[in-house]
Design a protein around this motif. Sequence first.
Motif, PDB file in Angstrom:
ATOM      1  N   LYS A 253       0.521  -1.615  -0.272  1.00  0.00           N
ATOM      2  CA  LYS A 253      -0.129   0.051  -0.038  1.00  0.00           C
ATOM      3  C   LYS A 253       0.854   1.403   0.288  1.00  0.00           C
ATOM      4  CE  LYS A 253      -3.632  -2.581   0.465  1.00  0.00           C
ATOM      5  NZ  LYS A 253      -3.627  -3.752   1.335  1.00  0.00           N
ATOM      6  N   THR A 254       0.591   2.239  -0.849  1.00  0.00           N
ATOM      7  CA  THR A 254       1.397   3.423  -0.880  1.00  0.00           C
ATOM      8  C   THR A 254       1.062   4.460  -0.051  1.00  0.00           C
ATOM      9  OG1 THR A 254       0.102   4.042  -2.811  1.00  0.00           O
ATOM     10  CG2 THR A 254       1.903   3.215  -3.509  1.00  0.00           C
ATOM     11  N   ALA A 255       1.621   5.289   0.301  1.00  0.00           N
ATOM     12  CA  ALA A 255       1.229   6.345   1.087  1.00  0.00           C
ATOM     13  C   ALA A 255       0.602   7.611   0.417  1.00  0.00           C
ATOM     14  CB  ALA A 255       2.595   7.435   1.560  1.00  0.00           C
ATOM     15  N   ALA A 256       0.803   7.335  -1.224  1.00  0.00           N
ATOM     16  CA  ALA A 256      -0.327   8.489  -2.090  1.00  0.00           C
ATOM     17  C   ALA A 256      -1.640   7.663  -1.311  1.00  0.00           C
ATOM     18  CB  ALA A 256      -0.369   8.501  -3.208  1.00  0.00           C
ATOM     19  N   GLY A 257      -1.647   6.410  -1.862  1.00  0.00           N
ATOM     20  CA  GLY A 257      -3.226   5.593  -1.682  1.00  0.00           C
ATOM     21  C   GLY A 257      -3.332   5.582  -0.247  1.00  0.00           C
ATOM     22  N   ARG A 258      -3.044   5.999   1.073  1.00  0.00           N
ATOM     23  CA  ARG A 258      -3.135   5.725   2.172  1.00  0.00           C
ATOM     24  C   ARG A 258      -3.357   7.223   2.483  1.00  0.00           C
ATOM     25  NH1 ARG A 258      -4.745   2.413   0.669  1.00  0.00           N
ATOM     26  NH2 ARG A 258      -5.243  -0.246   1.927  1.00  0.00           N
ATOM     27  N   GLY A 259      -3.290   8.030   2.057  1.00  0.00           N
ATOM     28  CA  GLY A 259      -3.405   9.623   2.178  1.00  0.00           C
ATOM     29  C   GLY A 259      -2.692  10.231   3.064  1.00  0.00           C
ATOM     30  N   ILE A 260      -1.792  10.127   2.607  1.00  0.00           N
ATOM     31  CA  ILE A 260      -0.249  10.175   3.561  1.00  0.00           C
ATOM     32  C   ILE A 260       0.230  11.921   2.851  1.00  0.00           C
ATOM     33  CG2 ILE A 260       1.927  10.439   4.939  1.00  0.00           C
ATOM     34  CD1 ILE A 260      -0.628   8.123   5.893  1.00  0.00           C
ATOM     35  N   ARG A 261       0.087  13.290   3.270  1.00  0.00           N
ATOM     36  CA  ARG A 261       1.219  14.237   3.040  1.00  0.00           C
ATOM     37  C   ARG A 261       2.581  14.275   3.547  1.00  0.00           C
ATOM     38  NH1 ARG A 261      -3.981  17.662   4.609  1.00  0.00           N
ATOM     39  NH2 ARG A 261      -2.995  16.970   6.761  1.00  0.00           N
ATOM     40  N   ALA A 262       2.798  14.822   3.128  1.00  0.00           N
ATOM     41  CA  ALA A 262       4.244  15.352   3.373  1.00  0.00           C
ATOM     42  C   ALA A 262       4.695  15.843   4.359  1.00  0.00           C
ATOM     43  CB  ALA A 262       4.859  16.435   1.752  1.00  0.00           C
ATOM     44  N   ALA A 263       3.559  16.980   4.280  1.00  0.00           N
ATOM     45  CA  ALA A 263       3.379  17.240   5.996  1.00  0.00           C
ATOM     46  C   ALA A 263       4.038  16.710   7.232  1.00  0.00           C
ATOM     47  CB  ALA A 263       2.731  19.038   6.027  1.00  0.00           C
ATOM     48  N   ASP A 264       2.397  15.400   6.657  1.00  0.00           N
ATOM     49  CA  ASP A 264       2.206  14.553   7.778  1.00  0.00           C
ATOM     50  C   ASP A 264       3.375  14.433   8.288  1.00  0.00           C
ATOM     51  OD1 ASP A 264      -0.287  14.968   7.640  1.00  0.00           O
ATOM     52  OD2 ASP A 264      -0.673  13.222   6.108  1.00  0.00           O
ATOM     53  N   THR A 265       4.561  13.990   7.483  1.00  0.00           N
ATOM     54  CA  THR A 265       5.829  13.272   7.647  1.00  0.00           C
ATOM     55  C   THR A 265       6.848  14.092   8.272  1.00  0.00           C
ATOM     56  OG1 THR A 265       6.289  12.326   5.748  1.00  0.00           O
ATOM     57  CG2 THR A 265       4.437  10.807   6.767  1.00  0.00           C
ATOM     58  N   HIS A 330      -0.400  -4.961  26.238  1.00  0.00           N
ATOM     59  CA  HIS A 330      -1.355  -4.719  24.861  1.00  0.00           C
ATOM     60  C   HIS A 330      -0.884  -3.283  24.046  1.00  0.00           C
ATOM     61  CE1 HIS A 330      -3.748  -8.843  26.050  1.00  0.00           C
ATOM     62  NE2 HIS A 330      -3.844  -8.062  25.182  1.00  0.00           N
ATOM     63  N   MET A 331      -0.943  -3.024  23.436  1.00  0.00           N
ATOM     64  CA  MET A 331      -0.739  -1.687  22.955  1.00  0.00           C
ATOM     65  C   MET A 331      -1.604  -0.976  21.849  1.00  0.00           C
ATOM     66  SD  MET A 331       3.224  -0.342  21.145  1.00  0.00           S
ATOM     67  CE  MET A 331       4.256  -0.257  22.612  1.00  0.00           C
ATOM     68  N   TYR A 332      -1.620  -0.038  21.069  1.00  0.00           N
ATOM     69  CA  TYR A 332      -2.916   0.402  20.828  1.00  0.00           C
ATOM     70  C   TYR A 332      -2.287   1.191  19.696  1.00  0.00           C
ATOM     71  CZ  TYR A 332      -7.443   2.550  18.668  1.00  0.00           C
ATOM     72  OH  TYR A 332      -8.067   2.893  17.899  1.00  0.00           O
ATOM     73  N   VAL A 333      -1.983   0.677  18.270  1.00  0.00           N
ATOM     74  CA  VAL A 333      -1.058   1.365  17.363  1.00  0.00           C
ATOM     75  C   VAL A 333      -2.000   2.249  16.164  1.00  0.00           C
ATOM     76  CG1 VAL A 333       0.435   1.402  15.843  1.00  0.00           C
ATOM     77  CG2 VAL A 333       0.326  -0.495  17.859  1.00  0.00           C
ATOM     78  N   GLU A 334      -1.272   3.888  16.029  1.00  0.00           N
ATOM     79  CA  GLU A 334      -2.874   4.442  15.754  1.00  0.00           C
ATOM     80  C   GLU A 334      -1.892   5.017  14.219  1.00  0.00           C
ATOM     81  OE1 GLU A 334      -5.808   7.273  18.232  1.00  0.00           O
ATOM     82  OE2 GLU A 334      -4.017   6.541  18.603  1.00  0.00           O
ATOM     83  N   SER A 335      -2.055   5.292  13.013  1.00  0.00           N
ATOM     84  CA  SER A 335      -1.666   5.617  12.180  1.00  0.00           C
ATOM     85  C   SER A 335      -1.796   6.756  11.358  1.00  0.00           C
ATOM     86  CB  SER A 335      -1.801   4.666  10.595  1.00  0.00           C
ATOM     87  OG  SER A 335      -1.491   5.370   9.664  1.00  0.00           O
ATOM     88  N   LEU A 336      -1.343   7.462  10.836  1.00  0.00           N
ATOM     89  CA  LEU A 336      -1.774   9.181   9.934  1.00  0.00           C
ATOM     90  C   LEU A 336      -2.738   9.096   8.706  1.00  0.00           C
ATOM     91  CD1 LEU A 336       1.844  10.738   9.800  1.00  0.00           C
ATOM     92  CD2 LEU A 336       0.260  11.273  11.164  1.00  0.00           C
ATOM     93  N   GLN A 337      -2.652   7.577   8.338  1.00  0.00           N
ATOM     94  CA  GLN A 337      -3.802   7.047   7.124  1.00  0.00           C
ATOM     95  C   GLN A 337      -4.655   7.729   7.284  1.00  0.00           C
ATOM     96  OE1 GLN A 337      -2.790   3.042   6.797  1.00  0.00           O
ATOM     97  NE2 GLN A 337      -4.761   2.409   6.302  1.00  0.00           N
ATOM     98  N   ARG A 338      -5.401   8.246   6.262  1.00  0.00           N
ATOM     99  CA  ARG A 338      -6.608   8.438   6.162  1.00  0.00           C
ATOM    100  C   ARG A 338      -7.883   7.919   5.304  1.00  0.00           C
ATOM    101  NH1 ARG A 338      -3.460  12.461   6.420  1.00  0.00           N
ATOM    102  NH2 ARG A 338      -3.998  15.047   7.836  1.00  0.00           N
ATOM    103  N   ALA A 339      -6.959   6.857   4.809  1.00  0.00           N
ATOM    104  CA  ALA A 339      -7.858   6.172   3.861  1.00  0.00           C
ATOM    105  C   ALA A 339      -7.243   4.879   4.032  1.00  0.00           C
ATOM    106  CB  ALA A 339      -7.622   6.724   1.872  1.00  0.00           C
ATOM    107  N   GLY A 340      -8.439   3.822   4.097  1.00  0.00           N
ATOM    108  CA  GLY A 340      -7.613   2.414   3.757  1.00  0.00           C
ATOM    109  C   GLY A 340      -8.267   1.876   5.467  1.00  0.00           C
ATOM    110  N   ALA A 341      -8.755   0.121   5.432  1.00  0.00           N
ATOM    111  CA  ALA A 341      -8.749  -0.237   6.105  1.00  0.00           C
ATOM    112  C   ALA A 341      -7.792  -0.230   8.150  1.00  0.00           C
ATOM    113  CB  ALA A 341      -9.609  -1.449   5.992  1.00  0.00           C
ATOM    114  N   PHE A 342      -7.614  -1.292   8.874  1.00  0.00           N
ATOM    115  CA  PHE A 342      -6.777  -0.967   9.647  1.00  0.00           C
ATOM    116  C   PHE A 342      -5.648   0.201   9.445  1.00  0.00           C
ATOM    117  CE2 PHE A 342      -7.657  -5.118   7.680  1.00  0.00           C
ATOM    118  CZ  PHE A 342      -7.408  -6.043   9.126  1.00  0.00           C
ATOM    119  N   ARG A 343      -6.433   1.632  10.256  1.00  0.00           N
ATOM    120  CA  ARG A 343      -5.853   2.153  10.160  1.00  0.00           C
ATOM    121  C   ARG A 343      -5.231   2.439  11.872  1.00  0.00           C
ATOM    122  NH1 ARG A 343      -9.609   4.234   7.164  1.00  0.00           N
ATOM    123  NH2 ARG A 343     -11.437   4.558   8.993  1.00  0.00           N
TER     124      ARG A 343
END
Length: 401
Positions: A253-265, A330-343
């Motif tokens: 899965k690409t960054a662009a496909g998951r809505g990751i912007r340059a400013a996010d990272t 247990h650890m809850y992990v959250e991603s910057l991605q805006r699209a797709g499952a398993f954020r």
Amino acid sequence: MNGNKRGFWRSPLRGPWFTSVLGLVLLIGLPVLFVTGLLSYAAYNPDLGRGNDHTPDRGILGFFLFPWPTSPHWLYRVTQGIHVIGGFVLIPVVLAKLWSVFPRLFQWPPVRSLTHALERGSLLLLVGATLFELVTGVLNTQLDYLFPGSFYRVHYYGAWVFFAALVVHVALRLGKLRRGLRDEGGEELRAPDPAPSTISRRGAVALVGAGSLTLFAVTAGQVTGGPLRRTALLAPHGGADPGPEQNGFQVNKTAAGRGIRAADTGEHWRLRLRGPGGDLALSRAELLELEQHTVRLPIDCVEGWSTGDQTWTGVRLKDLAALAGAEPDHMYVESLQRAGAFRQVWLRANQVRDGRSLLALGVNGAPLSKDHGFPARIVVPNNPGVHQTKWVERLTIGRPV
């Protein structure tokens, strides 16, 4: 009209032996797919709910679930590889078996007794569920989600329909299978006036086997890696590696496909770490100043695709838990991605405790590429790829509520 209109079907190949040989292969192969599918479902931590696959109203069907282990690190790669490659390999066998029994669909009368009705009903469910599982499975491997709802849910319920129908069907027809292997009985399959033969029955079985071997050849490389990867034509991204700009291995899965912007990272990115000791915000530079560990682990996906072992470097998850004032839990992990499952995903305590589980910052001697999760991603041994979260934004330590 009486009879089963057998005169219309003239192929000399149809008969109890050909059908029974194919049936025996499926009797062995399809249950293997069922069991490896249940193992894949267990690996997805469905009991953890939010962020992980959570099938509602699972009830008694979840009796087999168990805490998925982190060792051996290649276990999911093997079980899911068998599941996906085996599914492709059995497609020619399933199609040939359906062709061999097609005349039975035209038997008349359609139901002769209660036992016959049960047999035909189980066959209808078995054929329908088998085709449904194969079609949705192939679509999933090609990342074509053309069916409604979650793939994990529909594939899971379809598998249980298949299993129930298989048990009933085998119980009713096991004796006929034995007789068929001796080429006895099965008169409803034999053509009363067969056409001239152009291939022997054994030759037809060999032809089906050749089809299965061909599908094996164009899928196996996505799991085994090495030179065979170039022949993995049915892998979702083909068999070629993308080169050093992508750290030397494939991107799912690409960054662009998951809505990751340059400013996010960019330079303002911070890892938000939450635990009993309070909240912390760590820059990538600060994470690099912590003790770094190196492990060799693959990323293995539900599509049967694997990166093979890569060399990851980063901070151990259990060290980050300690930094947040917590024992490994247990650890809850959250991603910057805006699209797709398993954020968001949950990791189990045994995964966080494992010294090979990292918040990875680099791979194969270079910083993570953007598509591989820069600035930080999760890498846990023997964990499905969608739980190896990329573009991590926040880690929360503690049991789910």
